[in-house]
Design a protein around this motif. Structure first.
Motif, PDB file in Angstrom:
ATOM      1  N   THR A  34       0.837  -1.198   0.000  1.00  0.00           N
ATOM      2  CA  THR A  34       0.000   0.000   0.000  1.00  0.00           C
ATOM      3  C   THR A  34       0.879   1.258   0.000  1.00  0.00           C
ATOM      4  O   THR A  34       1.993   1.241   0.523  1.00  0.00           O
ATOM      5  N   SER A  35       0.345   2.343  -0.590  1.00  0.00           N
ATOM      6  CA  SER A  35       1.114   3.583  -0.577  1.00  0.00           C
ATOM      7  C   SER A  35       0.762   4.432   0.639  1.00  0.00           C
ATOM      8  O   SER A  35       1.372   5.455   0.891  1.00  0.00           O
ATOM      9  N   LYS A  36      -0.237   3.990   1.414  1.00  0.00           N
ATOM     10  CA  LYS A  36      -0.678   4.801   2.557  1.00  0.00           C
ATOM     11  C   LYS A  36       0.176   4.516   3.789  1.00  0.00           C
ATOM     12  O   LYS A  36       0.880   3.528   3.872  1.00  0.00           O
ATOM     13  N   ARG A  37       0.071   5.411   4.769  1.00  0.00           N
ATOM     14  CA  ARG A  37       0.830   5.271   6.002  1.00  0.00           C
ATOM     15  C   ARG A  37       0.211   4.248   6.936  1.00  0.00           C
ATOM     16  O   ARG A  37       0.846   3.770   7.858  1.00  0.00           O
ATOM     17  N   TYR A  38      -1.087   4.021   6.749  1.00  0.00           N
ATOM     18  CA  TYR A  38      -1.786   3.105   7.651  1.00  0.00           C
ATOM     19  C   TYR A  38      -2.125   1.816   6.918  1.00  0.00           C
ATOM     20  O   TYR A  38      -1.983   1.720   5.696  1.00  0.00           O
ATOM     21  N   LEU A  39      -2.587   0.844   7.690  1.00  0.00           N
ATOM     22  CA  LEU A  39      -2.899  -0.483   7.169  1.00  0.00           C
ATOM     23  C   LEU A  39      -4.073  -0.398   6.201  1.00  0.00           C
ATOM     24  O   LEU A  39      -5.161   0.013   6.588  1.00  0.00           O
ATOM     25  N   SER A  40      -3.852  -0.743   4.919  1.00  0.00           N
ATOM     26  CA  SER A  40      -4.964  -0.679   3.966  1.00  0.00           C
ATOM     27  C   SER A  40      -4.599  -1.464   2.724  1.00  0.00           C
ATOM     28  O   SER A  40      -3.446  -1.798   2.502  1.00  0.00           O
ATOM     29  N   MET A  41      -5.614  -1.735   1.898  1.00  0.00           N
ATOM     30  CA  MET A  41      -5.357  -2.375   0.609  1.00  0.00           C
ATOM     31  C   MET A  41      -4.785  -1.317  -0.346  1.00  0.00           C
ATOM     32  O   MET A  41      -5.124  -0.143  -0.230  1.00  0.00           O
ATOM     33  N   PRO A  42      -3.933  -1.701  -1.297  1.00  0.00           N
ATOM     34  CA  PRO A  42      -3.318  -0.708  -2.177  1.00  0.00           C
ATOM     35  C   PRO A  42      -4.331   0.024  -3.066  1.00  0.00           C
ATOM     36  O   PRO A  42      -4.144   1.197  -3.379  1.00  0.00           O
ATOM     37  N   GLU A  43      -5.406  -0.622  -3.451  1.00  0.00           N
ATOM     38  CA  GLU A  43      -6.458  -0.011  -4.290  1.00  0.00           C
ATOM     39  C   GLU A  43      -5.873   0.758  -5.467  1.00  0.00           C
ATOM     40  O   GLU A  43      -6.190   1.928  -5.695  1.00  0.00           O
ATOM     41  N   GLY A  44      -5.011   0.134  -6.210  1.00  0.00           N
ATOM     42  CA  GLY A  44      -4.457   0.779  -7.410  1.00  0.00           C
ATOM     43  C   GLY A  44      -3.183   1.564  -7.166  1.00  0.00           C
ATOM     44  O   GLY A  44      -2.428   1.825  -8.086  1.00  0.00           O
ATOM     45  N   ASN A  45      -2.934   1.976  -5.919  1.00  0.00           N
ATOM     46  CA  ASN A  45      -1.710   2.729  -5.636  1.00  0.00           C
ATOM     47  C   ASN A  45      -0.672   1.834  -4.965  1.00  0.00           C
ATOM     48  O   ASN A  45      -0.546   1.823  -3.752  1.00  0.00           O
ATOM     49  N   TRP A  46       0.046   1.075  -5.778  1.00  0.00           N
ATOM     50  CA  TRP A  46       1.047   0.165  -5.235  1.00  0.00           C
ATOM     51  C   TRP A  46       2.324   0.946  -4.966  1.00  0.00           C
ATOM     52  O   TRP A  46       2.661   1.871  -5.693  1.00  0.00           O
ATOM     53  N   SER A  47       3.018   0.565  -3.912  1.00  0.00           N
ATOM     54  CA  SER A  47       4.249   1.285  -3.583  1.00  0.00           C
ATOM     55  C   SER A  47       5.159   0.389  -2.771  1.00  0.00           C
ATOM     56  O   SER A  47       4.707  -0.525  -2.082  1.00  0.00           O
ATOM     57  N   LEU A  48       6.445   0.668  -2.866  1.00  0.00           N
ATOM     58  CA  LEU A  48       7.428  -0.131  -2.121  1.00  0.00           C
ATOM     59  C   LEU A  48       7.915   0.609  -0.878  1.00  0.00           C
ATOM     60  O   LEU A  48       8.891   0.210  -0.259  1.00  0.00           O
ATOM     61  N   ARG A  49       7.200   1.701  -0.492  1.00  0.00           N
ATOM     62  CA  ARG A  49       7.717   2.560   0.567  1.00  0.00           C
ATOM     63  C   ARG A  49       7.941   1.809   1.879  1.00  0.00           C
ATOM     64  O   ARG A  49       8.872   2.114   2.623  1.00  0.00           O
ATOM     65  N   HIS A  50       7.087   0.822   2.164  1.00  0.00           N
ATOM     66  CA  HIS A  50       7.243   0.131   3.451  1.00  0.00           C
ATOM     67  C   HIS A  50       8.436  -0.807   3.452  1.00  0.00           C
ATOM     68  O   HIS A  50       9.043  -1.026   4.494  1.00  0.00           O
ATOM     69  N   TYR A  51       8.757  -1.328   2.271  1.00  0.00           N
ATOM     70  CA  TYR A  51       9.968  -2.148   2.166  1.00  0.00           C
ATOM     71  C   TYR A  51      11.196  -1.258   2.309  1.00  0.00           C
ATOM     72  O   TYR A  51      12.194  -1.636   2.916  1.00  0.00           O
ATOM     73  N   GLN A  52      11.082  -0.055   1.718  1.00  0.00           N
ATOM     74  CA  GLN A  52      12.188   0.908   1.802  1.00  0.00           C
ATOM     75  C   GLN A  52      12.437   1.298   3.260  1.00  0.00           C
ATOM     76  O   GLN A  52      13.573   1.312   3.727  1.00  0.00           O
ATOM     77  N   GLU A  53      11.331   1.548   3.981  1.00  0.00           N
ATOM     78  CA  GLU A  53      11.427   1.907   5.390  1.00  0.00           C
ATOM     79  C   GLU A  53      12.133   0.806   6.185  1.00  0.00           C
ATOM     80  O   GLU A  53      12.937   1.065   7.076  1.00  0.00           O
TER      81      GLU A  53
END
Lengths: 264, 276
Positions: A34-53
């Motif tokens: 997910t691209s959001k800061r909180y727990l959620s489904m990606p809903e089209g906005n996929w992101s690797l930010r949490h892996y980066q973190e």
């Protein structure tokens, strides 16, 4: 009944049960992207930010390293002690054998919460509390019964005459052990070490009691994360752990060539 | 044995029991000691366990949830074990994957996965809302249901191993004979196959029940502090309330109960058949 195999309704239920078993592991995957800061489904906005973190944050890498080194040390210690003990028992049965085996297997039968209390009392009285060595000792105590059982199974398949032959030809007990017995149980040893490592790597109940601020293992960090605010970084680390676990199990099955179900 | 041989043997056998005697057995005995000496000498803690209605409520809830989780785990495990033993080859492989992968994965990640599936904005609620089947999210977690689901998921692999082990030892000629004598599939299952597989079911039941009684990670995460069971209560007595006497006494009660269960299992079925 057997010639026909299981019927259709029961097959449907069996597949439902299999989906049930995999569902929580599969559900973690999309959430980790997910691209959001909180727990959620990606809903089209996929992101690797949490892996980066995960890779950039010193806490997570630090905990992974802590857990990894504790796991290696606990696996080495528990495998070494388990080899000495089970080979010794295999050499010579005595009236003491049964009570000694019962003592060694005790941590496996006692509920984890009680083991946690017991080790807490031990470590606070020996200044092992909240130290790296203390966690290694605690994890060794918890893992060693499984290592002993694994090795006793492996030893039960070794031909006892090998030992007698070696002793008759003048080899000492140590020479017999190193040159004759250990090579015959090498898969058992690998298995015991692998099992001890995994048990230490995932240990949480006892770890919660024997550590406080100094030693933060990976499960302990995940536990705090789950109890406080649920960060999607936990989903990312979960996906990584699931992938690593699957790879490790695949290697283990390849080495042993059979699963516990087939052995059962 | 001469003295040198005894010495050699001791060098091998002694280190592990010594470590466990010091780090585990002594403090375990200490637990019994604290239960009758903290905060004051006497049986006060045990009297409290006997009369305190809050503790009774926690024990009742623990027994209820653990029994329910155990019965469901054993039933699902029986179904999967049956398909594992008698199903076609590729289905057996698939069952193995579904059982072994969760089995090796951390209890924390499994609980976290269920949180994602069951929470108010989780997979199931979002799915049902999107399908317009419900208008308000269902409460699936932070209650008994969530705890039971998480426990069942954790325990199924542990229940499958003993059941598979016993089913594989059943002589296939016996159900075949029943068939030859005209028994239909339901009768063959209920009167022949099920009784023959009962040792596995009993073994699985006790293994799972004993395990669920003492484990607190899944209940504390999926119960979210609202479904406090015995193990989590002991945890809070020790870590927050610092009531060591009561915590120790409750541990002793739990330990005696678990020992009684293991003793009962050894009376009801031969443990060796479960390992195979």
């Amino acid at each position: 009944m057997h010639s026909q195999g299981p019927g259709r309704p029961s097959t449907v239920f069996a597949y439902a049960a299999m989906i049930f078993l995999l569902l929580p592991l599969l559900a973690v995957v999309p959430v980790s992207f997910t691209s959001k800061r909180y727990l959620s489904m990606p809903e089209g906005n996929w992101s690797l930010r949490h892996y980066q973190e995960l890779i950039e944050g010193p806490e997570w890498l630090g905990s992974i390293w802590t857990s990894f080194s504790i796991g290696l040390a606990a696996a080495a210690l528990s495998t070494f002690l388990a080899i000495l003990f089970s080979v010794g028992i295999w050499y010579r049965q005595s009236a003491l054998t049964r009570p000694l085996v019962a003592l060694v297997l005790l941590p496996m039968a006692v509920p984890p919460i009680i083991s946690a209390l017991v080790l807490y009392f031990f470590e606070t009285r020996t200044s092992l509390y909240d130290t790296l060595g203390g966690v290694v000792v605690a994890h060794t105590v918890m893992a060693v019964p499984y290592a002993v059982v694994t090795l006793m199974v492996a030893l039960s398949q070794v031909d006892r005459r090998l030992e007698l032959a070696s002793r008759n030809m003048g080899a000492s007990l140590w020479q017999t052990t190193v040159w004759i017995v250990l090579p015959n149980i090498k898969f058992g040893i690998l298995s015991a070490a692998f099992l001890s490592f995994i048990l230490s790597w995932e240990e949480i109940s006892v770890t919660l009691f024997v550590t406080s601020t100094e030693i933060i293992t990976l499960p302990r960090r995940i536990w705090s994360g789950l109890r406080e605010n649920i960060d999607p970084v936990i989903a990312a680390i979960s996906v990584l752990l699931i992938v690593v676990t699957m790879a490790a199990v695949a290697v283990k099955l390849a080495v042993e060539g059979r699963s516990p179900l087939r052995r059962a | 044995m001469d003295r040198r041989k005894v010495l050699e043997w001791t060098v091998f056998v002694a280190p592990l029991p010594v470590l466990l005697a010091v780090s585990y057995l002594l403090p375990l005995l200490g637990l019994f000691h604290w239960s009758v000496t903290e905060p004051s000498p006497g049986l006060g803690n045990y009297v409290r366990i006997l009369v305190d209605p809050d503790i009774h409520a926690i024990m009742g809830r623990t027994l209820r949830i653990c029994l329910l989780a155990t019965v469901v785990s054993v039933m699902v495990a029986y179904l999967l074990a049956y398909h594992w033993v008698f199903g076609p080859l590729w289905r057996r492989r698939f069952i193995e994957i579904c059982v072994l992968i969760p089995f090796w994965i951390s209890v924390l990640i499994r609980a976290f996965g269920w949180l994602i599936v069951l929470r108010p904005k989780g997979l199931i609620n979002d799915g049902l809302m999107a399908a317009h089947l419900i208008s308000e999210p269902l409460t699936l977690v932070r209650n008994d249901l969530g705890v039971v689901i998480g426990m069942v998921h954790f325990m199924i692999p542990f229940a499958i191993f003993p059941i598979v082990s016993v089913m594989r030892q059943i002589d296939p000629r016996i159900p075949a004979a029943a068939r030859g004598m005209g028994a239909g599939p339901i009768r063959r299952f209920v009167e022949v196959f099920l009784p023959l597989s009962m040792p596995g079911v009993i073994g699985a039941f006790f293994i799972v029940f004993v395990f669920t009684l003492g484990f607190f990670i899944t209940p504390s995460i999926l119960g979210g502090g609202r479904v406090v069971m015995l193990a989590e209560y002991i945890f809070t007595q020790m870590s927050q309330t610092a009531d060591w006497g009561l915590g120790s006494a409750l541990s002793v009660v739990l330990l005696l109960f678990v020992s009684a269960m293991i003793w009962l299992l050894s009376k009801l079925t031969r443990v060796e058949t479960l390992i195979g």
